[in-house]
Motif scaffolding. Structure first.
Motif, PDB file in Angstrom:
ATOM      1  N   PRO A  37     -33.023  35.353  25.658  1.00 50.90           N
ATOM      2  CA  PRO A  37     -33.527  36.393  24.775  1.00 50.90           C
ATOM      3  C   PRO A  37     -33.454  35.958  23.311  1.00 50.90           C
ATOM      4  O   PRO A  37     -32.408  35.539  22.845  1.00 50.90           O
ATOM      5  N   PRO A  38     -34.581  36.041  22.592  1.00 56.04           N
ATOM      6  CA  PRO A  38     -34.605  35.577  21.207  1.00 56.04           C
ATOM      7  C   PRO A  38     -34.032  36.606  20.241  1.00 56.04           C
ATOM      8  O   PRO A  38     -34.065  37.799  20.496  1.00 56.04           O
ATOM      9  N   ALA A  39     -33.506  36.131  19.142  1.00 58.42           N
ATOM     10  CA  ALA A  39     -33.139  37.002  18.036  1.00 58.42           C
ATOM     11  C   ALA A  39     -34.415  37.296  17.248  1.00 58.42           C
ATOM     12  O   ALA A  39     -35.431  36.654  17.447  1.00 58.42           O
ATOM     13  N   ALA A  40     -34.350  38.260  16.359  1.00 54.70           N
ATOM     14  CA  ALA A  40     -35.513  38.608  15.551  1.00 54.70           C
ATOM     15  C   ALA A  40     -35.922  37.437  14.653  1.00 54.70           C
ATOM     16  O   ALA A  40     -35.088  36.685  14.192  1.00 54.70           O
ATOM     17  N   VAL A  41     -37.229  37.312  14.443  1.00 55.00           N
ATOM     18  CA  VAL A  41     -37.742  36.289  13.536  1.00 55.00           C
ATOM     19  C   VAL A  41     -38.016  36.965  12.203  1.00 55.00           C
ATOM     20  O   VAL A  41     -38.863  37.850  12.109  1.00 55.00           O
ATOM     21  N   SER A  42     -37.285  36.560  11.184  1.00 56.84           N
ATOM     22  CA  SER A  42     -37.462  37.101   9.842  1.00 56.84           C
ATOM     23  C   SER A  42     -36.786  36.158   8.859  1.00 56.84           C
ATOM     24  O   SER A  42     -36.280  35.105   9.239  1.00 56.84           O
ATOM     25  N   GLY A  43     -36.810  36.530   7.595  1.00 55.51           N
ATOM     26  CA  GLY A  43     -36.092  35.773   6.574  1.00 55.51           C
ATOM     27  C   GLY A  43     -36.459  34.308   6.540  1.00 55.51           C
ATOM     28  O   GLY A  43     -37.634  33.946   6.543  1.00 55.51           O
ATOM     29  N   LEU A  44     -35.431  33.455   6.492  1.00 59.34           N
ATOM     30  CA  LEU A  44     -35.659  32.019   6.381  1.00 59.34           C
ATOM     31  C   LEU A  44     -36.353  31.438   7.611  1.00 59.34           C
ATOM     32  O   LEU A  44     -37.075  30.449   7.498  1.00 59.34           O
ATOM     33  N   ASP A  45     -36.142  32.037   8.777  1.00 57.47           N
ATOM     34  CA  ASP A  45     -36.857  31.565   9.964  1.00 57.47           C
ATOM     35  C   ASP A  45     -38.362  31.735   9.768  1.00 57.47           C
ATOM     36  O   ASP A  45     -39.151  30.853  10.104  1.00 57.47           O
ATOM     37  N   LEU A  46     -38.756  32.854   9.210  1.00 62.04           N
ATOM     38  CA  LEU A  46     -40.173  33.109   8.978  1.00 62.04           C
ATOM     39  C   LEU A  46     -40.723  32.168   7.903  1.00 62.04           C
ATOM     40  O   LEU A  46     -41.832  31.638   8.039  1.00 62.04           O
ATOM     41  N   VAL A  47     -39.940  31.921   6.870  1.00 66.91           N
ATOM     42  CA  VAL A  47     -40.349  30.977   5.829  1.00 66.91           C
ATOM     43  C   VAL A  47     -40.518  29.584   6.432  1.00 66.91           C
ATOM     44  O   VAL A  47     -41.486  28.878   6.140  1.00 66.91           O
ATOM     45  N   PHE A  48     -39.576  29.191   7.285  1.00 65.24           N
ATOM     46  CA  PHE A  48     -39.681  27.891   7.956  1.00 65.24           C
ATOM     47  C   PHE A  48     -40.966  27.819   8.775  1.00 65.24           C
ATOM     48  O   PHE A  48     -41.685  26.810   8.734  1.00 65.24           O
ATOM     49  N   LEU A  49     -41.282  28.866   9.527  1.00 66.15           N
ATOM     50  CA  LEU A  49     -42.500  28.865  10.343  1.00 66.15           C
ATOM     51  C   LEU A  49     -43.741  28.735   9.469  1.00 66.15           C
ATOM     52  O   LEU A  49     -44.656  27.978   9.804  1.00 66.15           O
ATOM     53  N   HIS A  50     -43.786  29.446   8.353  1.00 67.78           N
ATOM     54  CA  HIS A  50     -44.929  29.322   7.440  1.00 67.78           C
ATOM     55  C   HIS A  50     -45.028  27.897   6.893  1.00 67.78           C
ATOM     56  O   HIS A  50     -46.110  27.304   6.862  1.00 67.78           O
ATOM     57  N   THR A  51     -43.894  27.362   6.459  1.00 64.17           N
ATOM     58  CA  THR A  51     -43.875  26.020   5.876  1.00 64.17           C
ATOM     59  C   THR A  51     -44.276  24.972   6.903  1.00 64.17           C
ATOM     60  O   THR A  51     -45.089  24.087   6.625  1.00 64.17           O
ATOM     61  N   MET A  52     -43.715  25.074   8.090  1.00 63.10           N
ATOM     62  CA  MET A  52     -43.993  24.073   9.118  1.00 63.10           C
ATOM     63  C   MET A  52     -45.431  24.154   9.600  1.00 63.10           C
ATOM     64  O   MET A  52     -46.067  23.124   9.823  1.00 63.10           O
ATOM     65  N   THR A  53     -45.975  25.354   9.745  1.00 57.84           N
ATOM     66  CA  THR A  53     -47.371  25.433  10.202  1.00 57.84           C
ATOM     67  C   THR A  53     -48.317  24.866   9.144  1.00 57.84           C
ATOM     68  O   THR A  53     -49.312  24.229   9.484  1.00 57.84           O
ATOM     69  N   ALA A  54     -48.016  25.077   7.859  1.00 55.21           N
ATOM     70  CA  ALA A  54     -48.837  24.473   6.808  1.00 55.21           C
ATOM     71  C   ALA A  54     -48.746  22.951   6.883  1.00 55.21           C
ATOM     72  O   ALA A  54     -49.762  22.254   6.754  1.00 55.21           O
ATOM     73  N   HIS A  55     -47.551  22.444   7.112  1.00 52.01           N
ATOM     74  CA  HIS A  55     -47.357  20.999   7.242  1.00 52.01           C
ATOM     75  C   HIS A  55     -48.131  20.469   8.454  1.00 52.01           C
ATOM     76  O   HIS A  55     -48.807  19.443   8.380  1.00 52.01           O
ATOM     77  N   GLN A  56     -48.044  21.182   9.561  1.00 51.45           N
ATOM     78  CA  GLN A  56     -48.726  20.753  10.780  1.00 51.45           C
ATOM     79  C   GLN A  56     -50.240  20.862  10.662  1.00 51.45           C
ATOM     80  O   GLN A  56     -50.961  20.051  11.246  1.00 51.45           O
ATOM     81  N   ASP A  57     -50.728  21.839   9.907  1.00 53.08           N
ATOM     82  CA  ASP A  57     -52.172  21.917   9.659  1.00 53.08           C
ATOM     83  C   ASP A  57     -52.654  20.638   8.983  1.00 53.08           C
ATOM     84  O   ASP A  57     -53.702  20.097   9.322  1.00 53.08           O
ATOM     85  N   ARG A  58     -51.873  20.148   8.020  1.00 57.14           N
ATOM     86  CA  ARG A  58     -52.229  18.899   7.337  1.00 57.14           C
ATOM     87  C   ARG A  58     -52.196  17.738   8.331  1.00 57.14           C
ATOM     88  O   ARG A  58     -53.091  16.893   8.330  1.00 57.14           O
TER      89      ARG A  58
END
Length: 191
Positions: A37-58
């Protein structure tokens, strides 16, 4: 490592407007990560997901420039594997982002490249066929190194088990990809 953690915090503060208005949510696909069962995704986890997806798009843009120009079969196979892996990771992360912040409308962040190149895609497009493999490796290696470093830095900050697992897998896979890239016998790119 400490510098990367600080950099991730700086990025998180710069993106705070995107993360601050989000509500925690259980991400879909918890079984895909095998972490229960996952914990909620928010805060720095969400920032990491945004940052990593932008990196992966490149990264995906780099890989999709001209795969037919790749001469070495081992590099062609590696590029196909990297593309499949990162496309899957981006899709999953975007689901988690949309679930955490449905009003974001899929907002994407720009992510600077690790080499300072304004446009690695344009660099690859302008590379002669004889030097394409080496140019691709020269662009892809720092890209994957930065992904591993970002993921490794987030491991100490992750709250959600599924995001921590994603960061661990990114670190491990990109580090393995770097070893494979370093072992390829490619010619030096021509300027």
């Amino acid at each position: 490592m400490r510098c990367l953690a600080v950099a991730l915090v700086v990025v998180s503060l710069s993106l705070a407007g995107c993360a601050a208005a989000t509500r925690p949510v259980d991400p879909p696909h918890p079984a895909a990560t095998g972490s229960g069962p996952p914990a909620a995704v928010s805060g720095l986890d969400l920032v990491f997901l945004h940052t990593m997806t932008a990196h992966q798009d490149r990264t995906l843009a780099i890989l999709r420039v001209a795969p037919e120009r790749i001469r070495q079969p081992a590099l062609r196979t590696l590029v196909a594997a990297v593309e499949a892996t990162e496309a899957d990771e981006v899709a999953r992360a975007r689901e988690w982002i949309r679930a955490a912040d449905p009003e974001s409308g899929g907002h994407r962040h720009e992510h600077p490249g690790p080499t300072g190149d304004a446009d690695p895609v344009a660099r690859l497009r302008g590379t002669p066929a004889a030097g394409y493999d080496a140019a691709l490796v020269a662009v892809l290696a720092p890209q994957q190194r930065q992904a591993a470093e970002l993921a490794r830095a987030h491991l100490a900050l992750a709250v959600s088990p599924v995001v921590r697992d994603l960061a661990r897998r990114i670190d491990e896979s990109r580090t393995a990809q770097l070893r494979l890239l370093a072992a390829l016998p490619v010619a030096r790119p021509t300027p």
